[in-house]
Design a protein around this motif. Structure first.
Motif, PDB file in Angstrom:
ATOM      1  N   ALA A 150       9.393  -0.962   1.062  1.00 13.78           N
ATOM      2  CA  ALA A 150       9.972  -0.843  -0.268  1.00 13.78           C
ATOM      3  C   ALA A 150      11.456  -0.549  -0.100  1.00 13.78           C
ATOM      4  CB  ALA A 150       9.284   0.259  -1.066  1.00 13.78           C
ATOM      5  N   GLN A 207       0.147  -3.054   9.763  1.00 13.72           N
ATOM      6  CA  GLN A 207      -0.495  -2.825   8.475  1.00 13.72           C
ATOM      7  C   GLN A 207      -0.327  -1.393   7.981  1.00 13.72           C
ATOM      8  OE1 GLN A 207      -1.765  -4.419  10.993  1.00 13.72           O
ATOM      9  NE2 GLN A 207      -2.147  -6.496  10.232  1.00 13.72           N
ATOM     10  N   SER A 208       0.149  -0.499   8.850  1.00 12.31           N
ATOM     11  CA  SER A 208       0.341   0.890   8.455  1.00 12.31           C
ATOM     12  C   SER A 208       1.593   1.078   7.606  1.00 12.31           C
ATOM     13  CB  SER A 208       0.435   1.785   9.701  1.00 12.31           C
ATOM     14  OG  SER A 208      -0.732   1.672  10.502  1.00 12.31           O
ATOM     15  N   TYR A 209       2.455   0.077   7.561  1.00 13.91           N
ATOM     16  CA  TYR A 209       3.729   0.213   6.873  1.00 13.91           C
ATOM     17  C   TYR A 209       3.625  -0.296   5.434  1.00 13.91           C
ATOM     18  CZ  TYR A 209       5.700   0.946  11.536  1.00 13.91           C
ATOM     19  OH  TYR A 209       5.974   1.426  12.787  1.00 13.91           O
ATOM     20  N   GLU A 210       4.323   0.398   4.562  1.00 12.94           N
ATOM     21  CA  GLU A 210       4.461  -0.016   3.165  1.00 12.94           C
ATOM     22  C   GLU A 210       5.954  -0.173   2.888  1.00 12.94           C
ATOM     23  OE1 GLU A 210       2.517   2.668   0.551  1.00 12.94           O
ATOM     24  OE2 GLU A 210       0.514   2.364   1.431  1.00 12.94           O
ATOM     25  N   ASP A 259       9.872   1.132   5.454  1.00  4.68           N
ATOM     26  CA  ASP A 259       8.805   2.088   5.176  1.00  4.68           C
ATOM     27  C   ASP A 259       9.429   3.479   5.191  1.00  4.68           C
ATOM     28  OD1 ASP A 259       5.740   2.756   5.155  1.00  4.68           O
ATOM     29  OD2 ASP A 259       6.630   4.044   6.693  1.00  4.68           O
TER      30      ASP A 259
END
Length: 479
Positions: free
Chosen positions: A337, A332-335, A377
């Protein structure tokens, strides 16, 4: 970073585990023919089908062997008599004039000409048509017109008569088929001899249909269990929030799935508590370390001041790595894109340019596909490449070159250092592991962080020893 970190190429977790297990005794379960529930159920049902047909066959054999032959011959001859009665040809006045015998019946009656015959009679028992010659004179007494099966004695032999009315006639006419007791016995023995073959063929056909039907049925019945197994296989420490669905799960399996979900709840609580403690401890340590460094710098210089500052910096670095490791371990720490790979590489090389210059090591980059975009990420990619390049710089000889190559489906790092011992490859991604006689600075967390980041992105990393140094290739999952 440790000497093992010079490999710089991460291996996928499954490949890494496989490499480690090569030194252990094999504990893999053996697979047998009846290991699966489907094969056991299928074999049991086939056995039950075979036993059932065997019982039926034995029963048929018993009946044929212990019951009078005429009981069975009556059904056969009765159907033949009705068939022939419908074949009788009539003249304009509705009187029987001929009886065409089908070829199959004709061949059979010719073979038993002394034991079978037929005749067409009126209501007075007078013959209108008959086979030539008739084997015996048929008596017509009593209620012979309404009795389909009758028996009489003639010349010391026993005969049977099948009497059926002829349809479509103006006055009553009857077809009578006469057979001897010997003929009836022979007929039933012929029928009896075909029973095993008939049952055998029926069993093969039934077994084939049964197997196909059972396989389709079992596949549909076990599909929810297979889906639950696939979902369970995807649960990792980075993704502990997933739970197995109870929808379409057979009622017998629901308690097991529910217990598994409960175990995941407890595991997630423990894991989150561990991660929370790690993050809290790291955060709490940062402030005291910063204050300690400030206090030391404010004190008059002494012979031990430099070593104290060095130790404080090493502890601060380890605290930062603990924080990075905690963040990298939580999906969940990763975003995710679209990240420009060329831009990410340039950010890392610019960040480490001063350190490389201090060691007289050149960092060269080759961008084979300008504008290459990867789904990742951005912060995770930066830490991953930074840790790998830091590790390479730590072991690269002075006046050497570290080469970073970015292609369409991978990115590789190559240094000219002493390389990594093949025996150490299975352990380089373990937390806090350091190679023997490793004098380089570091706590053994850098490559563990890289492993977590690569695993979260689904990338495959391969390490290869070269002459000199080590070549590391990171293969992107979207390749």
């Amino acid at each position: 970073m440790n000497q093992a970190g010079n490999a710089m190429t991460m291996m996928p977790p499954d490949a890494q585990q496989a490499h480690i297990e090569t030194t252990r005794p094999s504990t893999a379960p053996r697979f047998f023919l009846f290991d699966s529930l489907s094969s056991r159920l299928l074999a049991t049902c086939l056995l039950a089908l075979a036993l059932s047909l065997a019982v039926v066959l034995a029963r048929i054999g018993f009946v044929f062997a212990h019951y009078p032959a005429e009981m069975f011959a009556s059904d056969v001859l009765g159907s033949v008599a009705h068939r022939l009665a419908r074949s009788v040809q009539l003249d304009a006045q509705g009187r029987p004039v001929s009886l065409p015998i089908p070829a199959d019946i004709k061949r059979f009656s010719t073979a038993f000409a002394q034991d079978t015959g037929y005749e067409v009679v009126d209501e007075f028992g007078d013959a209108v048509l008959s086979s030539m010659p008739m084997i015996v004179s048929v008596p017509h007494a009593g209620d012979w017109m309404t009795t389909q099966r009758s028996r009489f004695e003639s010349g010391g032999k026993t005969f049977y008569v099948e009497t059926v009315p002829i349809p479509g006639v103006r006055r009553a006419y009857f077809l009578q088929i006469v057979t001897s007791e010997a003929f009836d016995t022979a007929l039933i023995r012929i029928k009896q001899s075909t029973v095993p073959k008939t049952v055998g063929i029926s069993f093969l056909v039934a077994a084939l249909v049964f197997v196909v039907t059972m396989l389709i049925t079992l596949r549909r019945l076990l599909k929810p269990i297979r889906e639950a197994s696939q979902a369970a296989a995807g649960i990792t420490p980075q993704n502990l929030t997933t739970r197995l669905s109870l929808q379409r799960i057979p009622s017998e399996m629901r308690p097991l799935v529910a217990s598994f979900n409960d175990a995941l709840d407890r595991l997630e609580e423990g894991y989150l508590a561990q991660q929370t403690f790690l993050a809290a401890a790291a955060h709490e340590l940062q402030t005291p370390l910063t204050l300690i460094r400030g206090e030391v710098e404010m004190q008059p210089a002494s012979p031990g001041t430099h070593q104290i500052l060095h130790d404080v910096d090493a502890m601060s670095r380890q605290v930062r790595q603990l924080l990075h490791l905690m963040e990298a371990s939580v999906l969940q720490s990763y975003e995710f894109a679209q990240v420009d790979l060329v831009h990410a590489v340039r950010d890392v090389t610019s960040h480490l340019a001063r350190r490389a210059s201090a060691r007289n090591v050149a960092i060269e980059t080759r961008m084979l596909v300008p504008g290459k975009q990867i789904r990742a990420d951005e912060g995770g990619v930066f830490i991953l490449l930074k840790n790998l390049l830091e590790n390479a710089l730590a072991f690269a000889p002075r006046h050497s070159t570290v080469m970073v190559t970015a292609g369409a489906s991978s990115i590789s790092v190559h240094d000219e250092g002493p390389g990594i011992d093949e025996a150490h490859l299975p352990f380089i991604f373990n937390r806090f592991w350091r190679a023997p006689n490793n004098r380089a600075e570091g706590s053994g967390l850098g490559l563990a962080i890289c492993k977590e980041i690569a695993h979260a992105h689904g990338w495959r990393l391969v390490a290869k020893r070269t002459q000199p140094g080590t070549l590391v290739t990171i293969h992107f999952s979207e390749a």
